[in-house]
Write an enzyme that holds these catalytic residues in place. Sequence first.
Site, PDB file in Angstrom:
ATOM      1  N   LYS A  11      -6.459  -1.516   7.640  1.00 51.03           N
ATOM      2  CA  LYS A  11      -6.717  -0.225   6.997  1.00 51.03           C
ATOM      3  C   LYS A  11      -8.196   0.176   7.107  1.00 51.03           C
ATOM      4  O   LYS A  11      -9.060  -0.658   7.414  1.00 51.03           O
ATOM      5  CB  LYS A  11      -6.274  -0.304   5.530  1.00 51.03           C
ATOM      6  N   TYR A  51       3.682   7.226   4.497  1.00 51.17           N
ATOM      7  CA  TYR A  51       3.856   6.731   3.122  1.00 51.17           C
ATOM      8  C   TYR A  51       4.754   7.654   2.295  1.00 51.17           C
ATOM      9  O   TYR A  51       4.669   7.644   1.063  1.00 51.17           O
ATOM     10  CB  TYR A  51       2.495   6.569   2.455  1.00 51.17           C
ATOM     11  N   PHE A  59      -0.489   7.571  -7.242  1.00 51.62           N
ATOM     12  CA  PHE A  59      -1.603   7.287  -6.330  1.00 51.62           C
ATOM     13  C   PHE A  59      -1.382   7.840  -4.920  1.00 51.62           C
ATOM     14  O   PHE A  59      -2.189   7.583  -4.027  1.00 51.62           O
ATOM     15  CB  PHE A  59      -1.857   5.773  -6.259  1.00 51.62           C
ATOM     16  N   ARG A  87       3.998 -11.205   5.074  1.00 47.47           N
ATOM     17  CA  ARG A  87       3.712 -10.860   3.672  1.00 47.47           C
ATOM     18  C   ARG A  87       3.035 -12.046   2.972  1.00 47.47           C
ATOM     19  O   ARG A  87       2.166 -11.861   2.127  1.00 47.47           O
ATOM     20  CB  ARG A  87       5.001 -10.463   2.936  1.00 47.47           C
ATOM     21  N   THR A  93      -0.260  -7.222  -3.198  1.00 43.21           N
ATOM     22  CA  THR A  93      -0.811  -5.872  -3.032  1.00 43.21           C
ATOM     23  C   THR A  93      -2.195  -5.762  -3.669  1.00 43.21           C
ATOM     24  O   THR A  93      -3.120  -5.208  -3.080  1.00 43.21           O
ATOM     25  CB  THR A  93       0.132  -4.836  -3.689  1.00 43.21           C
ATOM     26  N   ARG A 104      -5.678 -10.456   2.159  1.00 46.60           N
ATOM     27  CA  ARG A 104      -6.135  -9.530   1.116  1.00 46.60           C
ATOM     28  C   ARG A 104      -7.137 -10.198   0.178  1.00 46.60           C
ATOM     29  O   ARG A 104      -8.095  -9.569  -0.279  1.00 46.60           O
ATOM     30  CB  ARG A 104      -4.933  -8.957   0.362  1.00 46.60           C
ATOM     31  N   ASN A 114      -6.759  -2.180   0.238  1.00 47.98           N
ATOM     32  CA  ASN A 114      -6.370  -3.594   0.301  1.00 47.98           C
ATOM     33  C   ASN A 114      -6.249  -4.146   1.725  1.00 47.98           C
ATOM     34  O   ASN A 114      -5.443  -5.034   1.989  1.00 47.98           O
ATOM     35  CB  ASN A 114      -5.106  -3.832  -0.531  1.00 47.98           C
ATOM     36  N   HIS A 117      -1.811  -3.530   5.924  1.00 42.51           N
ATOM     37  CA  HIS A 117      -0.413  -3.193   5.616  1.00 42.51           C
ATOM     38  C   HIS A 117       0.476  -4.244   6.254  1.00 42.51           C
ATOM     39  O   HIS A 117       0.167  -4.757   7.325  1.00 42.51           O
ATOM     40  CB  HIS A 117      -0.077  -1.820   6.204  1.00 42.51           C
ATOM     41  N   GLU A 128       8.507   1.608  11.272  1.00 49.16           N
ATOM     42  CA  GLU A 128       7.047   1.758  11.299  1.00 49.16           C
ATOM     43  C   GLU A 128       6.475   1.454  12.690  1.00 49.16           C
ATOM     44  O   GLU A 128       5.530   2.103  13.131  1.00 49.16           O
ATOM     45  CB  GLU A 128       6.430   0.841  10.242  1.00 49.16           C
TER      46      GLU A 128
HETATM   47  P1  GDP Z   1       2.386  -3.192  -0.250  1.00 44.57           P
HETATM   48  O1  GDP Z   1       3.795  -3.244   0.275  1.00 44.57           O
HETATM   49  O2  GDP Z   1       1.874  -4.536  -0.698  1.00 44.57           O
HETATM   50  O3  GDP Z   1       1.418  -2.513   0.694  1.00 44.57           O
HETATM   51  O4  GDP Z   1       2.402  -2.312  -1.582  1.00 44.57           O
HETATM   52  P2  GDP Z   1       3.191  -0.970  -1.988  1.00 44.57           P
HETATM   53  O5  GDP Z   1       4.296  -0.668  -1.024  1.00 44.57           O
HETATM   54  O6  GDP Z   1       3.538  -1.101  -3.434  1.00 44.57           O
HETATM   55  O7  GDP Z   1       2.081   0.160  -1.888  1.00 44.57           O
HETATM   56  C1  GDP Z   1       1.693   0.698  -0.657  1.00 44.57           C
HETATM   57  C2  GDP Z   1       0.196   0.885  -0.641  1.00 44.57           C
HETATM   58  O8  GDP Z   1      -0.163   1.854  -1.623  1.00 44.57           O
HETATM   59  C3  GDP Z   1      -0.614  -0.364  -1.035  1.00 44.57           C
HETATM   60  O9  GDP Z   1      -0.783  -1.267   0.024  1.00 44.57           O
HETATM   61  C4  GDP Z   1      -1.929   0.260  -1.487  1.00 44.57           C
HETATM   62  O10 GDP Z   1      -2.762   0.626  -0.376  1.00 44.57           O
HETATM   63  C5  GDP Z   1      -1.440   1.533  -2.174  1.00 44.57           C
HETATM   64  N1  GDP Z   1      -1.284   1.339  -3.621  1.00 44.57           N
HETATM   65  C6  GDP Z   1      -0.355   0.602  -4.280  1.00 44.57           C
HETATM   66  N2  GDP Z   1      -0.536   0.639  -5.613  1.00 44.57           N
HETATM   67  C7  GDP Z   1      -1.639   1.426  -5.816  1.00 44.57           C
HETATM   68  C8  GDP Z   1      -2.360   1.861  -6.973  1.00 44.57           C
HETATM   69  O11 GDP Z   1      -2.014   1.537  -8.113  1.00 44.57           O
HETATM   70  N3  GDP Z   1      -3.438   2.664  -6.762  1.00 44.57           N
HETATM   71  C9  GDP Z   1      -3.845   3.059  -5.513  1.00 44.57           C
HETATM   72  N4  GDP Z   1      -4.914   3.854  -5.384  1.00 44.57           N
HETATM   73  N5  GDP Z   1      -3.188   2.676  -4.389  1.00 44.57           N
HETATM   74  C10 GDP Z   1      -2.114   1.870  -4.542  1.00 44.57           C
END
Ligand code: GDP
Length: 140
Positions: A11, A51, A59, A87, A93, A104, A114, A117, A128
């Site tokens: 990212k 997304y 967010f 993962r 996350t 991470r 973070n 992805h 994807e």
């Molecule tokens: P992942 O599968 O571990 O990437 O997590 P998710 O699918 O839940 O979320 C997708 C992406 O959204 C994450 O990797 C973060 O970049 C972002 N994200 C998730 N939760 C938050 C949050 O609470 N705040 C913000 N700003 N970004 C978030």
Amino acid sequence: MATNRTFTMIKPDAVESGHIGAILNDICAAGFKIVALKYTKLSAEKAGEFYAVHKERPFYGELVEFMSRGPIVAAILEKENAVEAFRTLIGATNPANAAEGTIRKKYAKSIGENAVHGSDSDENAAIEGAFHFAGTEIFG
Ligand code: GDP
């Protein structure tokens, strides 16, 4: 049955911090083979599309702005049980909750920024991967 491919992006935060090489090295050292690789930048529109599943989350706007603010590295990776294995390699996350030694934990700044992805299912890995790469850009 689990497939052997997953999709990842390094990212904008990790690219800005100069971690492309270290992260690709960690990925290869963990036994993943890179079958497609691209240094590119998402437009806000493309980031929003990628997304779209998070559209209703509070967010979403911040996420789209972040993911389109600078270049990313996109890749398709191959390893047995790739989605789950990757993962595990990247960690939770929120880097505050990520296990020691995970990507991470080492390189991420916050739950939003973070570093990487990783697809969360075989189905999404295929979707994807196809979002970023043409068949002619994949060398399996
Ligand atoms: P992942 O599968 O571990 O990437 O997590 P998710 O699918 O839940 O979320 C997708 C992406 O959204 C994450 O990797 C973060 O970049 C972002 N994200 C998730 N939760 C938050 C949050 O609470 N705040 C913000 N700003 N970004 C978030």
